[in-house]
Design an enzyme around this catalytic site. Structure first.
Site, PDB file in Angstrom:
ATOM      1  N   PHE A   6     -17.487   8.660   0.651  1.00  0.00           N
ATOM      2  CA  PHE A   6     -16.612   8.588  -0.521  1.00  0.00           C
ATOM      3  C   PHE A   6     -16.611   9.915  -1.276  1.00  0.00           C
ATOM      4  O   PHE A   6     -17.529  10.724  -1.119  1.00  0.00           O
ATOM      5  CB  PHE A   6     -17.113   7.496  -1.474  1.00  0.00           C
ATOM      6  CG  PHE A   6     -16.682   6.102  -1.095  1.00  0.00           C
ATOM      7  CD1 PHE A   6     -15.648   5.467  -1.755  1.00  0.00           C
ATOM      8  CD2 PHE A   6     -17.315   5.420  -0.065  1.00  0.00           C
ATOM      9  CE1 PHE A   6     -15.233   4.185  -1.406  1.00  0.00           C
ATOM     10  CE2 PHE A   6     -16.916   4.135   0.293  1.00  0.00           C
ATOM     11  CZ  PHE A   6     -15.879   3.518  -0.377  1.00  0.00           C
TER      12      PHE A   6
ATOM     13  N   ILE B 268      -7.658   7.643  -1.159  1.00  0.00           N
ATOM     14  CA  ILE B 268      -7.586   6.180  -1.137  1.00  0.00           C
ATOM     15  C   ILE B 268      -8.314   5.775   0.143  1.00  0.00           C
ATOM     16  O   ILE B 268      -8.102   6.365   1.199  1.00  0.00           O
ATOM     17  CB  ILE B 268      -6.111   5.726  -1.161  1.00  0.00           C
ATOM     18  CG1 ILE B 268      -5.948   4.218  -1.076  1.00  0.00           C
ATOM     19  CG2 ILE B 268      -5.307   6.332  -0.035  1.00  0.00           C
ATOM     20  CD1 ILE B 268      -4.471   3.789  -1.255  1.00  0.00           C
ATOM     21  N   SER B 269      -9.227   4.795   0.062  1.00  0.00           N
ATOM     22  CA  SER B 269     -10.058   4.430   1.210  1.00  0.00           C
ATOM     23  C   SER B 269      -9.239   3.819   2.339  1.00  0.00           C
ATOM     24  O   SER B 269      -8.155   3.279   2.134  1.00  0.00           O
ATOM     25  CB  SER B 269     -11.130   3.423   0.807  1.00  0.00           C
ATOM     26  OG  SER B 269     -11.996   3.980  -0.136  1.00  0.00           O
ATOM     27  N   GLN B 270      -9.837   3.883   3.520  1.00  0.00           N
ATOM     28  CA  GLN B 270      -9.317   3.201   4.712  1.00  0.00           C
ATOM     29  C   GLN B 270      -9.184   1.699   4.393  1.00  0.00           C
ATOM     30  O   GLN B 270     -10.055   1.136   3.726  1.00  0.00           O
ATOM     31  CB  GLN B 270     -10.380   3.445   5.784  1.00  0.00           C
ATOM     32  CG  GLN B 270     -10.193   2.814   7.097  1.00  0.00           C
ATOM     33  CD  GLN B 270     -11.488   2.936   7.917  1.00  0.00           C
ATOM     34  OE1 GLN B 270     -12.557   3.259   7.373  1.00  0.00           O
ATOM     35  NE2 GLN B 270     -11.386   2.696   9.193  1.00  0.00           N
TER      36      GLN B 270
ATOM     37  N   ARG C 136       0.820  -1.221   0.000  1.00  0.00           N
ATOM     38  CA  ARG C 136       0.000   0.000   0.000  1.00  0.00           C
ATOM     39  C   ARG C 136       0.855   1.274   0.000  1.00  0.00           C
ATOM     40  O   ARG C 136       0.472   2.283  -0.581  1.00  0.00           O
ATOM     41  CB  ARG C 136      -0.933  -0.034   1.221  1.00  0.00           C
ATOM     42  CG  ARG C 136      -1.899   1.155   1.355  1.00  0.00           C
ATOM     43  CD  ARG C 136      -2.956   0.847   2.413  1.00  0.00           C
ATOM     44  NE  ARG C 136      -3.624   2.018   2.963  1.00  0.00           N
ATOM     45  CZ  ARG C 136      -4.857   2.415   2.609  1.00  0.00           C
ATOM     46  NH1 ARG C 136      -5.533   1.748   1.706  1.00  0.00           N
ATOM     47  NH2 ARG C 136      -5.416   3.480   3.177  1.00  0.00           N
TER      48      ARG C 136
END
Ligand code: SAH
Length: 230
Positions: free
Chosen positions: A219, A77-79, A51
């Site tokens: 989001f 970028i999401s959790q 990541r």
């Protein structure tokens, strides 16, 4: 559970400092397994995908934290947990062709590419599209195909898809995406307002469409013909 998925898995890239593999294992244990994600393929994928290479250098040390991160162009970028949960609900086994809308940093596509046969991903922002295309080549993610266009219209020529993931929020699920999902396919997308949404899972069957709600989420906007105006 933990022992099963971690046994024999060497997360990580050949030349990376050891701390990254440790951070990834900790991320999977403390943020993802602990919150109930059990699919071994998803857990293995997230132990593997680096990541920290999908964020800017300044954020490398925060890459495995329990939060979303900025990726430039006003996008995020999401959790890690959200990535895991959305991946799990696609129920991938390895043979699937998956469509992702919103390539962004490429991290979600890279996770899916570990599990599925092939990932088709669409990005509408040219800067992110070019940057991430280059990264996929550099990291040798050869089963990810990219496209620069409005993902709310799907990718008709390559349809139908076994699974579709939308990583930006809209008022409703774009009709072309439902059309381009195969019978037996799963789609996941955040649906709601610009400030918060509900994560919806849709399953397409012979007899119709089944929708379930996985809970609240937040989001960035899905912008396009079947999404928000710019
Ligand atoms: N999956 C990404 C998340 C990026 S944020 C990751 O792992 O990093 C959502 C992305 O969706 C942004 O890059 C944004 O530019 C993109 N996006 C928004 N509307 C879109 C559309 N209609 N088609 C394709 N991409 C879109």
């Amino acid at each position: 559970m933990t022992d099963i998925y971690l046994a024999g898995i060497k997360g990580g890239m050949k030349d990376e400092p050891k701390k990254f593999a440790r951070w990834r294992s900790e991320m999977v244990e403390k943020q993802i397994v602990s919150r109930g994600v059990t699919d071994p393929l998803v857990l293995q994928a997230m132990v593997k995908v680096p990541r920290h290479l999908f964020v800017s250098e300044a954020l490398v040390d925060s890459a495995y934290g329990d939060f979303p991160l900025p990726i430039g162009e006003g996008q995020t970028i999401s959790q890690p947990f959200i990535i895991a949960e959305m991946s799990q609900c696609l129920e991938l086994k390895g043979h699937e062709r998956v469509l992702e809308i919103g390539t962004g940093s490429g991290y979600q596509a890279a996770v899916l590419a570990q599990i599925a046969y092939k990932v088709y991903t669409i990005e509408r922002n040219n800067t992110l599209f070019l940057q991430t295309r280059k990264l996929f080549d550099k990291l040798k993610y050869y089963n990810i195909v990219t496209r620069y266009s409005d993902g709310t219209q799907g990718w008709k020529e390559e349809s139908p898809f076994d699974a579709i993931m939308v990583t930006a929020g809209g008022q409703q699920i774009p009709a072309p995406l439902i059309d381009q999902l195969s019978i037996g396919g799963r789609l996941v997308m955040p649906v709601g307002g610009t400030f918060s949404q509900e994560l919806l899972k849709l399953e397409k069957t012979e007899t119709g469409i089944k929708t379930s709600n996985l809970g609240a989420c937040r989001f960035v906007k899905l912008i396009g013909q079947h999404g928000w105006d710019e």
